[in-house]
Each structure stands twice: as C-alpha cells, then as structure tokens.
Design a protein around this motif. Structure first.
Motif, mmCIF file in Angstrom:
data_model
loop_
_atom_site.group_PDB
_atom_site.id
_atom_site.type_symbol
_atom_site.label_atom_id
_atom_site.label_comp_id
_atom_site.label_asym_id
_atom_site.label_seq_id
_atom_site.Cartn_x
_atom_site.Cartn_y
_atom_site.Cartn_z
ATOM 1 N N ARG A 258 -2.397 14.437 -1.583
ATOM 2 C CA ARG A 258 -3.270 13.419 -0.980
ATOM 3 C C ARG A 258 -2.566 12.062 -0.932
ATOM 4 O O ARG A 258 -2.584 11.376 0.090
ATOM 5 C CB ARG A 258 -4.574 13.309 -1.761
ATOM 6 C CG ARG A 258 -5.544 12.274 -1.197
ATOM 7 C CD ARG A 258 -6.874 12.284 -1.939
ATOM 8 N NE ARG A 258 -7.818 11.362 -1.349
ATOM 9 C CZ ARG A 258 -7.884 10.061 -1.659
ATOM 10 N NH1 ARG A 258 -7.055 9.555 -2.562
ATOM 11 N NH2 ARG A 258 -8.771 9.275 -1.072
ATOM 12 N N GLN A 259 -1.921 11.683 -2.028
ATOM 13 C CA GLN A 259 -1.243 10.389 -2.073
ATOM 14 C C GLN A 259 -0.059 10.334 -1.118
ATOM 15 O O GLN A 259 0.180 9.319 -0.461
ATOM 16 C CB GLN A 259 -0.781 10.087 -3.502
ATOM 17 C CG GLN A 259 -1.917 9.875 -4.499
ATOM 18 C CD GLN A 259 -2.816 8.712 -4.122
ATOM 19 O OE1 GLN A 259 -2.354 7.654 -3.708
ATOM 20 N NE2 GLN A 259 -4.122 8.908 -4.263
ATOM 21 N N LYS B 276 2.471 1.897 -3.339
ATOM 22 C CA LYS B 276 1.449 2.329 -4.295
ATOM 23 C C LYS B 276 1.124 3.804 -4.107
ATOM 24 O O LYS B 276 1.080 4.567 -5.086
ATOM 25 C CB LYS B 276 0.180 1.489 -4.110
ATOM 26 C CG LYS B 276 -0.966 1.893 -5.038
ATOM 27 C CD LYS B 276 -2.223 1.109 -4.730
ATOM 28 C CE LYS B 276 -2.814 1.516 -3.389
ATOM 29 N NZ LYS B 276 -4.116 0.852 -3.120
ATOM 30 N N PHE B 277 0.920 4.236 -2.865
ATOM 31 C CA PHE B 277 0.610 5.647 -2.598
ATOM 32 C C PHE B 277 1.775 6.553 -2.990
ATOM 33 O O PHE B 277 1.578 7.617 -3.593
ATOM 34 C CB PHE B 277 0.276 5.843 -1.115
ATOM 35 C CG PHE B 277 -0.985 5.166 -0.673
ATOM 36 C CD1 PHE B 277 -2.105 5.152 -1.485
ATOM 37 C CD2 PHE B 277 -1.056 4.548 0.567
ATOM 38 C CE1 PHE B 277 -3.280 4.536 -1.075
ATOM 39 C CE2 PHE B 277 -2.229 3.934 0.989
ATOM 40 C CZ PHE B 277 -3.338 3.924 0.163
ATOM 41 N N ARG B 278 3.000 6.136 -2.639
ATOM 42 C CA ARG B 278 4.178 6.946 -2.969
ATOM 43 C C ARG B 278 4.323 7.115 -4.478
ATOM 44 O O ARG B 278 4.548 8.223 -4.972
ATOM 45 C CB ARG B 278 5.431 6.284 -2.409
ATOM 46 C CG ARG B 278 6.720 7.048 -2.651
ATOM 47 C CD ARG B 278 7.913 6.138 -2.502
ATOM 48 N NE ARG B 278 7.903 5.084 -3.509
ATOM 49 C CZ ARG B 278 8.603 3.958 -3.411
ATOM 50 N NH1 ARG B 278 9.350 3.735 -2.355
ATOM 51 N NH2 ARG B 278 8.552 3.052 -4.375
ATOM 52 N N ARG C 244 0.830 -1.212 0.000
ATOM 53 C CA ARG C 244 0.000 0.000 0.000
ATOM 54 C C ARG C 244 0.861 1.258 0.000
ATOM 55 O O ARG C 244 0.589 2.212 -0.721
ATOM 56 C CB ARG C 244 -0.926 0.000 1.214
ATOM 57 C CG ARG C 244 -2.076 -1.016 1.122
ATOM 58 C CD ARG C 244 -3.098 -0.761 2.227
ATOM 59 N NE ARG C 244 -2.517 -0.950 3.546
ATOM 60 C CZ ARG C 244 -2.556 -2.083 4.230
ATOM 61 N NH1 ARG C 244 -3.151 -3.151 3.714
ATOM 62 N NH2 ARG C 244 -2.023 -2.176 5.438
ATOM 63 N N LYS D 97 2.059 6.774 -6.851
ATOM 64 C CA LYS D 97 0.974 7.586 -7.399
ATOM 65 C C LYS D 97 1.223 9.066 -7.146
ATOM 66 O O LYS D 97 1.002 9.907 -8.021
ATOM 67 C CB LYS D 97 -0.366 7.165 -6.785
ATOM 68 C CG LYS D 97 -0.972 5.906 -7.385
ATOM 69 C CD LYS D 97 -2.357 5.666 -6.794
ATOM 70 C CE LYS D 97 -3.033 4.458 -7.444
ATOM 71 N NZ LYS D 97 -4.387 4.238 -6.896
ATOM 72 N N GLY D 98 1.692 9.382 -5.938
ATOM 73 C CA GLY D 98 1.990 10.768 -5.613
ATOM 74 C C GLY D 98 3.058 11.342 -6.522
ATOM 75 O O GLY D 98 2.948 12.488 -6.988
ATOM 76 N N LEU E 114 -1.296 9.779 2.356
ATOM 77 C CA LEU E 114 -1.630 8.365 2.558
ATOM 78 C C LEU E 114 -0.367 7.528 2.726
ATOM 79 O O LEU E 114 -0.322 6.592 3.532
ATOM 80 C CB LEU E 114 -2.458 7.855 1.380
ATOM 81 C CG LEU E 114 -3.866 8.439 1.249
ATOM 82 C CD1 LEU E 114 -4.493 8.035 -0.083
ATOM 83 C CD2 LEU E 114 -4.750 7.978 2.415
ATOM 84 N N PHE E 115 0.669 7.855 1.950
ATOM 85 C CA PHE E 115 1.952 7.152 2.060
ATOM 86 C C PHE E 115 2.538 7.313 3.459
ATOM 87 O O PHE E 115 2.957 6.336 4.104
ATOM 88 C CB PHE E 115 2.913 7.696 1.005
ATOM 89 C CG PHE E 115 4.348 7.320 1.223
ATOM 90 C CD1 PHE E 115 4.759 6.006 1.100
ATOM 91 C CD2 PHE E 115 5.289 8.288 1.548
ATOM 92 C CE1 PHE E 115 6.101 5.651 1.300
ATOM 93 C CE2 PHE E 115 6.627 7.952 1.743
ATOM 94 C CZ PHE E 115 7.031 6.628 1.615
ATOM 95 N N GLU F 63 0.595 5.391 6.034
ATOM 96 C CA GLU F 63 0.826 3.945 5.941
ATOM 97 C C GLU F 63 2.158 3.567 6.574
ATOM 98 O O GLU F 63 2.255 2.546 7.269
ATOM 99 C CB GLU F 63 0.796 3.510 4.477
ATOM 100 C CG GLU F 63 0.671 2.009 4.274
ATOM 101 C CD GLU F 63 -0.630 1.439 4.819
ATOM 102 O OE1 GLU F 63 -0.557 0.431 5.566
ATOM 103 O OE2 GLU F 63 -1.703 1.989 4.522
#
Length: 312
Positions: free
Chosen positions: A211-212, A166-168, A163, A170-171, A215-216, A219
């Motif tokens: 935002r991403q 994925k967030f990193r 997760r 995407k950011g 979330l990173f 997490e």
C-alpha cells in the motif's frame, strides 16, 4: 556460461584492451548476458511501440565507445512515465523464463523505484545482498528507469517530495519485518521477536508495504501529465540535480552503435552528458549507482545463495 538466445559475432568473447583497460573474458560473458537482456527488451518494446532511451553510462558508452565503457558492468535504460506504465501492463505476458521483469508489484521485497529485467539463470547480486535470505530474483539485470515531471513550483515540489519520501520509507519499514525482506536488529532478543512477529503477521506486513509503495509511486508521477521543462528519475532520487533532465533533449532520438547492436540515444545527449559528467570525452573511471556486484554467468542466483550458505 548460461545459454543465451542472442547470437554473437566471432571473437566477441576474446579478451582485449580497450582505451588502456584490459577487458577479461569474464567481463565479456557479463556483457553478453546484458546484451541478451537488452535484445529481448528491445524486441518487446518494438512489438508494442514503446519508446525508450539509453541512460547514464550506457548513453556515454554509446556516444564515446560505440558500446560498453570498458570498465562498466551494467546497462541502463530510461523512458517516460506513460511508456513505463504501458510496459508494466504487458510485461508479464511478454517476458518468459529466463527473462523476468521485476518491480515491487511483481516481486515483493525488490524495493527499488524502477524496474529491472533479469536473467533468472544467472547471479547478479549487489554486494550488500550477499548472505541475506532475500527471496526476490537476483539474476543479472538491466535497469529500466522512469522519467517523471519536475513541477516548476518549488513549494509544490517540496510537498511532493516530503510525501513521497514518507510513503517510501514507511513501505520499507513494513517490508523489513517480513521473512522475504527481513532486516536484522542488532539486539538478539529484539531480532528474535521481530522474526517471530514477522513470520506470523507477514501477510499483513506485506499488504501494508504494498500500500505504501503504491502511494509512493502515485506521488512520484503526480505531475507527469504536465509538460514541464524538466524531468527526472524521482522514484530513484528527488534531490540529485544531476539526474534532472531537459524535456526538450528527449524530443527526438538517434540510433547509435552499441557493440554489434543499435541503441536509441536522445538527440540532446551532449547537453545531458555534460551536465552529468562534465568533459565526458575524457576517460575517467567512475562508479555506478548500485556499487559492487557479485556476478556469476553460469549459476542461478538461488543455487549461488545455497552454496554460499553451505560455506558458512
């Protein structure tokens, strides 16, 4: 070089030989900027009761050389997540020009998972940043890494890593469309379209990138309320086991000489240094995490970038 607040002892800037390595006056000027940044960082941490430690080559330098490793060009610090979050809360009120506390929240496009304290009146660019029109602060810096818990359950750790990565990623992809952190496309047509779209929709892309990365970060610190056996710099690299550290080694620290200052070093430094470097008392010239640097202790990064553009 740039004016510094820290006062230096006589002959600090003299060239000298250390451990068979010739230390130039240019290196001494870089060290001076780093020590000045460290001194200001230490002042703020002491004021607010924030605990931190020397990390990586800086810890090795303190233990083996009582200062910088003779061929080193950076200074690394580390702290637990709760201390790091406290530092981020008070940083904007405490660090004033030329000192700049840099995270993705304070300087869009930074895209590191850790903080850096920079001197805004100097230039400290990574080699791959040269020639790119990035807008974030690129002064000489010290790194401040954050320690998060490594959950003991392999399945939970694997899910957390998946997760977070994925967030990193995407950011980063959103940020790479913005003018502030634009990454060119090999195709001229695609590159032109990307620039136009990125300029028009930069507000949206920045919002999505922020935002991403939020979330990173969430997490990475998901299990940091748990007193696990191991901790690591998860925001930097989930998989590098050399970055895994025993929490017990961080229960206490000692103050060690670092040049003419003092720096906190974990009491379990021997275990960590052996894990990371093996026979760490043997001199081996290595590399740092970020690779080569372009350094100028007398020109602000924004002027350096303008001069570089003019030459091209």
């Amino acid at each position: 070089m740039v004016d510094l607040r820290l006062k230096f002892p006589p002959h600090f800037f003299d060239e000298e030989e250390r451990c068979g390595h010739f230390v130039t006056c240019q290196t001494k000027e870089l060290w001076a900027v780093l020590l000045d940044l460290f001194s200001e960082f230490d002042r703020v941490c002491k004021k607010h009761g924030i605990i931190y430690y020397a990390n990586a080559g800086t810890m090795l330098g303190a233990v083996r050389h009582k200062g910088f490793i003779p061929w080193d060009d950076d200074l690394d610090l580390i702290m637990f997540r709760d201390q790091y979050d406290q530092l981020c809360e008070i940083a904007s009120a405490e660090f004033r020009h030329p000192y700049f506390f840099q995270t993705e929240n304070t300087d869009f496009g930074h895209l590191r998972g850790h903080a850096q304290l920079r001197n805004s009146e100097t230039t400290g660019m990574l080699e791959w940043e040269v020639g790119r029109n990035y807008t974030y602060n690129q002064g000489i810096f010290i790194d401040i890494f954050v320690l998060d818990s490594v959950i003991d359950n392999p399945l939970l750790f694997a899910e957390q890593k998946e997760r977070a990565v994925k967030f990193r990623d995407k950011g980063r992809r959103w940020a790479f469309w913005t003018p502030q952190r634009f990454e060119p496309d090999p195709s001229f047509i695609k590159n032109t379209i990307k620039k136009i779209v990125g300029f028009v929709l930069q507000g949206y892309f920045r919002k999505m990138a922020d935002r991403q990365f939020g979330l990173f970060d969430a997490e990475c610190k998901k299990y940091s309320h748990i007193d696990t056996e191991q901790v690591s710099i998860l925001t930097f690299d989930f998989e590098n086991t050399k970055l895994y550290k025993r929490r017990d080694d961080y229960r206490h620290f000692v103050m060690m000489d670092f040049e003419f200052l003092k720096i906190p070093v974990i009491s379990g430094y021997d275990n960590e240094l052996r894990t990371q470097y093996g026979d760490y008392m043997t001199f081996v010239r290595g590399s740092n995490f970020h690779g080569g640097l372009v350094i100028d202790t007398s020109i602000p990064y924004y002027k350096y970038k303008s001069n570089t553009k003019c030459k091209h």
